[in-house]
Design an enzyme around this catalytic site. Sequence first.
Site, PDB file in Angstrom:
ATOM      1  NE  ARG A  49      -2.788  -7.677  -3.760  1.00 32.95           N
ATOM      2  CZ  ARG A  49      -3.590  -7.857  -2.585  1.00 32.95           C
ATOM      3  NH1 ARG A  49      -3.128  -8.165  -1.529  1.00 32.95           N
ATOM      4  NH2 ARG A  49      -5.017  -8.636  -2.941  1.00 32.95           N
TER       5      ARG A  49
ATOM      6  CB  SER B  65      -4.511  -6.274   5.358  1.00 30.56           C
ATOM      7  OG  SER B  65      -3.921  -4.936   4.515  1.00 30.56           O
TER       8      SER B  65
ATOM      9  CE  LYS C 144     -13.971  -6.818   3.714  1.00 30.08           C
ATOM     10  NZ  LYS C 144     -12.861  -6.305   3.247  1.00 30.08           N
TER      11      LYS C 144
ATOM     12  CG  HIS D  62      -1.844  -0.869   1.411  1.00 31.27           C
ATOM     13  ND1 HIS D  62      -2.047  -1.880   2.502  1.00 31.27           N
ATOM     14  CD2 HIS D  62      -2.843  -1.366   0.668  1.00 31.27           C
ATOM     15  CE1 HIS D  62      -3.143  -2.474   2.410  1.00 31.27           C
ATOM     16  NE2 HIS D  62      -3.587  -2.543   1.264  1.00 31.27           N
TER      17      HIS D  62
END
Length: 162
Positions: free
Chosen positions: A90, A128, A41, A17
Amino acid sequence: MRIAVYPGSFDPITNGHLDIIERAAGVFDEVIVGVLNNKKKQPMFSVAERVNMINLTTAHLKNVRTASFDGLLVDFAKQNDAGVIIKGLRTVNDFEYEFQMALLNKTLSSECETMFMMTNSKYSYISSSMVKELAEYKGNLEGIVPYQIIQYIKDKYELQRL
Ligand code: PNS
């Protein structure tokens, strides 16, 4: 003035990030890191903790600031006069979802452009969720998350173990 938002959960921010933020800061006049306060979440870190960690790691970037948001990303962009949404890619796995989101956001707000940046190959394997798993099992976080927040993350997990 060219303003971009870089949205995400940042639970927590990773070196991948940070690399995107640094590169975007070189391209845009201002970059606003948008931390999603997703009520659906259950994040490891509170919004305040996530914002704090981003502030700690981006202090050297004078045209970067962090804000939290809930609701639609395009509304957050509009409120901040940002015409561009930055997303990092990614692997090809990221593409399908990001492609859908970009088309949806374009439909919701035609004046908002999504721009993709390829991750630095050094960081393409970092996520993460992987950071959280590593932290849970006391793995080494050096080189994976910014050095300023390594102790922060360790402390959080230590407190959880009590
Ligand atoms: O780091 P993440 O969790 O992959 O980031 C996802 C994020 C925050 C970019 C995405 O969930 C998002 O934009 N959420 C805001 C709500 C929204 O605008 N959704 C799209 C229309 S339904």
